[in-house]
Scaffold this motif. Structure first.
Motif, PDB file in Angstrom:
ATOM      1  N   LEU A   1       0.860  -0.843   0.176  1.00 46.24           N
ATOM      2  CA  LEU A   1       0.189  -0.075   0.182  1.00 46.24           C
ATOM      3  C   LEU A   1       1.273   0.977   0.088  1.00 46.24           C
ATOM      4  O   LEU A   1       2.612   1.326  -0.491  1.00 46.24           O
ATOM      5  N   ASN A   2       0.040   2.130  -0.105  1.00 45.57           N
ATOM      6  CA  ASN A   2       0.864   3.615  -0.009  1.00 45.57           C
ATOM      7  C   ASN A   2       1.986   3.051   1.903  1.00 45.57           C
ATOM      8  O   ASN A   2       1.099   2.972   2.612  1.00 45.57           O
ATOM      9  N   PRO A   3       2.930   3.688   1.603  1.00 41.79           N
ATOM     10  CA  PRO A   3       4.163   3.784   2.762  1.00 41.79           C
ATOM     11  C   PRO A   3       3.581   4.760   4.008  1.00 41.79           C
ATOM     12  O   PRO A   3       3.322   3.874   6.005  1.00 41.79           O
ATOM     13  N   VAL A   4       2.213   5.304   3.677  1.00 40.39           N
ATOM     14  CA  VAL A   4       2.144   6.136   4.849  1.00 40.39           C
ATOM     15  C   VAL A   4       0.828   5.370   5.653  1.00 40.39           C
ATOM     16  O   VAL A   4       0.606   5.735   6.781  1.00 40.39           O
ATOM     17  N   SER A   5       0.132   4.517   5.022  1.00 42.45           N
ATOM     18  CA  SER A   5      -0.630   4.254   5.499  1.00 42.45           C
ATOM     19  C   SER A   5      -0.269   3.016   6.574  1.00 42.45           C
ATOM     20  O   SER A   5      -1.105   2.153   7.599  1.00 42.45           O
ATOM     21  N   SER A   6       1.003   2.879   6.629  1.00 40.25           N
ATOM     22  CA  SER A   6       1.477   1.972   7.565  1.00 40.25           C
ATOM     23  C   SER A   6       2.091   2.539   8.391  1.00 40.25           C
ATOM     24  O   SER A   6       2.071   2.373  10.305  1.00 40.25           O
ATOM     25  N   ILE A   7       1.577   3.854   9.102  1.00 41.98           N
ATOM     26  CA  ILE A   7       1.633   4.634  10.411  1.00 41.98           C
ATOM     27  C   ILE A   7       0.571   4.376  10.971  1.00 41.98           C
ATOM     28  O   ILE A   7       0.944   4.553  12.369  1.00 41.98           O
ATOM     29  N   GLY A   8      -0.890   3.745  10.285  1.00 47.50           N
ATOM     30  CA  GLY A   8      -1.617   3.428  11.405  1.00 47.50           C
ATOM     31  C   GLY A   8      -1.302   2.381  12.438  1.00 47.50           C
ATOM     32  O   GLY A   8      -1.476   2.225  12.850  1.00 47.50           O
ATOM     33  N   ALA A   9      -0.943   1.184  11.565  1.00 47.34           N
ATOM     34  CA  ALA A   9      -0.579  -0.049  12.591  1.00 47.34           C
ATOM     35  C   ALA A   9       1.011   0.943  13.361  1.00 47.34           C
ATOM     36  O   ALA A   9       0.711  -0.465  14.855  1.00 47.34           O
ATOM     37  N   GLY A  10       1.000   1.323  12.440  1.00 49.15           N
ATOM     38  CA  GLY A  10       2.570   2.484  13.781  1.00 49.15           C
ATOM     39  C   GLY A  10       2.165   2.965  15.169  1.00 49.15           C
ATOM     40  O   GLY A  10       2.498   2.239  15.988  1.00 49.15           O
TER      41      GLY A  10
END
Length: 344
Positions: free
Chosen positions: A302-311
């Protein structure tokens, strides 16, 4: 001597916040000190390898302890899975609605649409991931049922291994990769991280009994392996936030929404557990996520920004877990009259 014991007791009682702090401080140190740039460039690829390996080892250790003969499905397993699937379907439907329809002339700020879609994808990463491999350990510390929690961890991992490759290619389609090809590519990587540790755990139990017994004797080994993953996850999250091109508004909403989502999933798990049994297990099963895996697949597909959610979710989740463990230790040490009656 007493000071050393106090420090060790503090580290043992608050391992999760300490792991978060270590990941944050280590990354910021390498990021802010120019003299460490060369060392950071060398260590970066190594960390990228250690991350999935740590996830693999955490699962492997967990499955080495599983009594496969005692693994049975329970009603609350399917209640939690149904709740997760419904939440995933709701968020995926909302994301697909954000895609502009070329046949409809609607004047919408494209930047707002992109931000809202990224926010929804960040929420999705907090929902679609499997139950955390450390969940049985936390459940055990909360006096829950480790056996049924471990069974659900396996069931949840398999469910996510199917949902993630089915959903992600729809959300971020690639022109030169067909849906089926994308599904198989992601599924292959998911199975390597999730299914292979299960198979190896079963083989070790049956053919390398001495190793299986040694692993089983280390009751908190999977918990501390998870803490290593948590430190790396925290560092990756801080890196994504510091170097993100996303607006401050979007980053703020991702952080706030992930916190709210912790409580939403905790409450849904509470309701399911209240009606279908095993309250502690149900709450932890839906609320406590393998966010390391979620960050990895989100960053990859996905867009790397979306990984901030799980982070962000993993930070809130482990702060809440630490408070749960603190409250449980406190109630065990100073039980109320009601608690004493329950213990009898």
């Amino acid at each position: 001597m007493e000071t050393g014991k106090t420090i060790l007791r503090f580290l043992k009682d608050w391992t999760l916040p300490v792991a978060i702090a270590v990941g944050t401080v280590v990354y910021l140190t390498f990021d802010l000190v120019p003299a460490l740039d060369e060392a950071g460039n060398v260590l970066g690829p190594i960390i990228d390898v250690i991350f999935p390996v740590t996830l693999f080892l955490t699962l492997f250790v967990t499955f080495c302890k599983v009594d496969f003969h005692q693994m049975r499905f329970h009603r609350w397993h399917f209640g939690i899975l149904l709740a997760q699937v419904l939440l995933v379907a709701l968020v995926v439907g909302a994301i697909l609605l954000m895609n502009p329809n070329p046949n409809v002339d609607v004047h919408v700020d494209v930047h707002v649409v992109v931000d809202v879609k990224l926010l929804l994808e960040a929420i999705l990463t907090c929902i679609i991931g499997p139950s955390a491999v450390a969940a049985p350990v936390v459940v055990g510390k909360l006096n829950g049922n480790i056996s049924t929690m471990t069974t659900f961890t396996l069931l949840s991992s398999m469910a996510s291994a199917l949902m993630i490759p089915a959903v992600f290619p729809i959300l971020e389609p690639t022109a030169d990769v067909a849906f089926l090809d994308a599904f198989l590519i992601i599924l292959e990587k998911m199975l390597l991280v999730l299914l292979l540790p299960l198979v190896l755990g079963w083989l070790v139990q049956h053919y390398v009994g001495r190793l299986a017994r040694w692993i089983a004797s280390k009751s908190d080994l999977s918990f501390y392996l998870w803490c290593v993953s948590l430190s790396i996850t925290t560092g990756v999250t801080v890196k994504n936030i510091v170097h993100s091109d996303a607006s401050v508004w979007l980053l703020w909403w991702i952080a706030v929404t992930s916190l709210l989502l912790c409580f939403v999933q905790f409450l849904i798990g509470h309701v399911v557990g209240r009606h279908l049994g095993e309250l502690v297990n149900s709450r932890q099963a839906l609320f406590q996520k393998n966010t390391g895996l979620s960050i990895w697949v989100a960053y990859m597909y996905l867009n790397p920004v979306s990984s901030i959610g799980a982070g962000c979710y993993v930070l809130w989740q482990n702060i809440i877990n630490s408070l749960e463990l603190w409250q449980f230790r406190r109630e065990s040490k100073y039980p109320s009259s009601k608690t004493r009656a329950e213990l009898k």
